[in-house]
Design a protein around this motif. Sequence first.
Motif, short mmCIF file in Angstrom:
data_model
loop_
_atom_site.label_atom_id
_atom_site.label_comp_id
_atom_site.label_asym_id
_atom_site.label_seq_id
_atom_site.Cartn_x
_atom_site.Cartn_y
_atom_site.Cartn_z
N LEU A 149 12.87 30.06 31.65
CA LEU A 149 14.32 29.90 31.77
C LEU A 149 14.86 30.92 32.75
CD1 LEU A 149 17.05 28.70 30.84
CD2 LEU A 149 17.09 30.47 29.06
N LEU A 150 15.60 30.46 33.76
CA LEU A 150 16.13 31.31 34.82
C LEU A 150 17.64 31.45 34.66
CD1 LEU A 150 14.15 29.74 37.79
CD2 LEU A 150 13.55 31.80 36.49
N ILE A 151 18.14 32.70 34.61
CA ILE A 151 19.56 32.97 34.41
C ILE A 151 20.07 33.79 35.60
CG2 ILE A 151 21.30 33.93 32.85
CD1 ILE A 151 19.32 33.66 30.56
N HIS A 152 20.96 33.22 36.37
CA HIS A 152 21.37 33.82 37.64
C HIS A 152 22.39 34.94 37.46
CE1 HIS A 152 25.38 31.99 37.78
NE2 HIS A 152 24.84 30.85 37.38
N GLY A 153 22.70 35.59 38.56
CA GLY A 153 23.60 36.73 38.56
C GLY A 153 25.05 36.36 38.82
N PHE A 154 25.89 37.38 38.77
CA PHE A 154 27.32 37.20 38.96
C PHE A 154 27.64 36.64 40.35
CE2 PHE A 154 31.34 39.03 40.55
CZ PHE A 154 32.21 38.39 39.70
N ALA A 155 28.55 35.68 40.37
CA ALA A 155 29.04 35.03 41.60
C ALA A 155 27.99 34.16 42.27
CB ALA A 155 29.60 36.04 42.59
N SER A 156 26.84 33.97 41.64
CA SER A 156 25.78 33.15 42.20
C SER A 156 25.75 31.81 41.48
CB SER A 156 24.44 33.89 42.09
OG SER A 156 23.43 33.25 42.82
N THR A 157 24.67 31.06 41.67
CA THR A 157 24.43 29.80 40.98
C THR A 157 22.92 29.66 40.79
OG1 THR A 157 24.12 28.44 42.96
CG2 THR A 157 26.39 28.73 42.19
N PHE B 97 30.81 36.97 49.32
CA PHE B 97 29.80 36.14 48.68
C PHE B 97 30.45 34.98 47.94
CE2 PHE B 97 26.40 35.65 45.29
CZ PHE B 97 25.50 35.01 46.12
N ALA B 98 31.55 35.26 47.24
CA ALA B 98 32.27 34.22 46.51
C ALA B 98 32.82 33.17 47.45
CB ALA B 98 33.39 34.83 45.68
N GLU B 99 33.32 33.61 48.61
CA GLU B 99 33.83 32.65 49.58
C GLU B 99 32.69 31.82 50.18
OE1 GLU B 99 36.28 34.64 52.42
OE2 GLU B 99 37.88 35.03 50.97
N ILE C 182 36.14 44.93 42.05
CA ILE C 182 35.60 43.62 42.40
C ILE C 182 36.55 42.53 41.91
CG2 ILE C 182 33.71 42.01 42.02
CD1 ILE C 182 31.84 44.42 41.95
N ALA C 183 37.04 42.69 40.68
CA ALA C 183 38.02 41.72 40.18
C ALA C 183 39.26 41.71 41.06
CB ALA C 183 38.39 42.05 38.73
N ASP C 184 39.71 42.91 41.44
CA ASP C 184 40.89 43.00 42.32
C ASP C 184 40.62 42.32 43.66
OD1 ASP C 184 42.13 44.44 40.32
OD2 ASP C 184 41.67 46.40 41.22
N ALA C 185 39.41 42.51 44.19
CA ALA C 185 39.05 41.90 45.47
C ALA C 185 39.03 40.38 45.38
CB ALA C 185 37.69 42.42 45.93
N LEU C 186 38.55 39.87 44.25
CA LEU C 186 38.49 38.42 44.08
C LEU C 186 39.88 37.80 43.97
CD1 LEU C 186 35.54 38.36 41.55
CD2 LEU C 186 35.50 37.33 43.83
N LEU C 187 40.84 38.58 43.48
CA LEU C 187 42.20 38.08 43.29
C LEU C 187 43.11 38.37 44.48
CD1 LEU C 187 42.71 39.08 39.55
CD2 LEU C 187 42.16 36.81 40.45
N ALA C 188 42.62 39.14 45.45
CA ALA C 188 43.45 39.49 46.60
C ALA C 188 43.78 38.24 47.42
CB ALA C 188 42.72 40.50 47.48
N PRO C 189 44.96 38.21 48.06
CA PRO C 189 45.34 37.04 48.86
C PRO C 189 44.33 36.71 49.95
CG PRO C 189 47.23 38.49 48.52
CD PRO C 189 46.03 39.22 48.01
N SER C 190 43.72 37.75 50.51
CA SER C 190 42.78 37.53 51.61
C SER C 190 41.73 38.64 51.57
CB SER C 190 43.50 37.57 52.96
OG SER C 190 42.58 37.70 54.03
N VAL D 223 41.20 43.59 51.30
CA VAL D 223 40.26 44.30 50.43
C VAL D 223 39.65 45.46 51.20
CG1 VAL D 223 38.16 44.12 49.06
CG2 VAL D 223 39.75 42.17 49.18
N SER D 224 39.83 46.67 50.69
CA SER D 224 39.26 47.86 51.35
C SER D 224 38.01 48.36 50.65
CB SER D 224 40.31 48.98 51.40
OG SER D 224 40.75 49.32 50.10
N ASP D 225 37.86 48.08 49.36
CA ASP D 225 36.69 48.55 48.62
C ASP D 225 35.43 47.85 49.14
OD1 ASP D 225 35.62 49.93 45.96
OD2 ASP D 225 34.81 47.88 45.98
N GLU D 226 34.40 48.62 49.48
CA GLU D 226 33.21 48.07 50.14
C GLU D 226 32.49 47.07 49.25
OE1 GLU D 226 29.01 49.56 52.21
OE2 GLU D 226 30.51 51.03 51.57
N ARG D 227 32.27 47.44 47.98
CA ARG D 227 31.57 46.53 47.08
C ARG D 227 32.44 45.31 46.79
NH1 ARG D 227 29.00 48.94 41.63
NH2 ARG D 227 27.87 50.19 43.16
N GLY D 228 33.75 45.52 46.68
CA GLY D 228 34.66 44.41 46.47
C GLY D 228 34.61 43.41 47.61
#
Length: 263
Positions: A32-40, A170-172, A147-155, A159-164
């Motif tokens: 059974l394979l369980i993927h990571g966040f924001a992946s599929t 990746f989400a886009e 990261i949550a803030d980056a995902l909710l940002a208008p564009s 986003v200035s946070d590097e990991r965000g």
Amino acid sequence: MNLDRLQAGRFTSGDVEIAWYEAGSPDGFPVLLIHGFASTAHVNWVFPGWVKTLDQAGFRVIALDNRGHGQSDKPHDAEAYHPETMAADAAGLLDSLGIGSAHVMGYSMGARISAFLAIARPDLVHSLVFGGLGLGMIDGVGDWDPIADALLAPSIDDVSDERGRMFRAFAEQTKSDRLALAACIRTSRTLVSREEIARLTVPTLIGVGSRDDIAGSAEGLAGLMLRARALDIPNRDHMLAVGDKVFKAAALEFFGDVEAGSI
């Protein structure tokens, strides 16, 4: 891997529909394979060659799209994404397929879900492979609120946070539901305690890239477990370690050692 060879299905876990995929030999031992966040399932396991590798090794390969991801339902309520709930999705999939025990392999968030699955339903877990998450499973992996803030940002330009920015990009790229991912990242980070991890007695492989600045130490986590081995995936960061050939070879060797009773 020819995507036409993937069997696809859906099942209901609580009030959420979960998409799943299957390949390989019906008579092979299940993985059974369980993927990571924001992946599929496809991004984490099909495209990097894991499904093909496990198929060719004779396994029955099962993967799911975690809730909030891929073709599964995507609640926008953060309460839907506690790892205990996501582990119950995985358990429900195995139960629905009549699988009594499987090798369970998770990457990053998927490794955390795998740990919670093993804690809640040890009967279902023949062995564990944690990829992209070592001691961070116990001690945390830093502040992910940006990261949550980056995902909710208008564009992404806002986003200035590097990991965000990395996860927003990746989400886009994967055309993900950013509201669902933001909800997921807020509540899916529950830590596993040292006492809980020490009680896991199944054989475990922990693979972390040598350049991964998120996962925490593989050796540190293995040292807390009874039957665990650590793998250093050379010259790979968090995003690239998942498909590495060293990781694949080590996992196949590990599964062989599990069956031989040598770990």
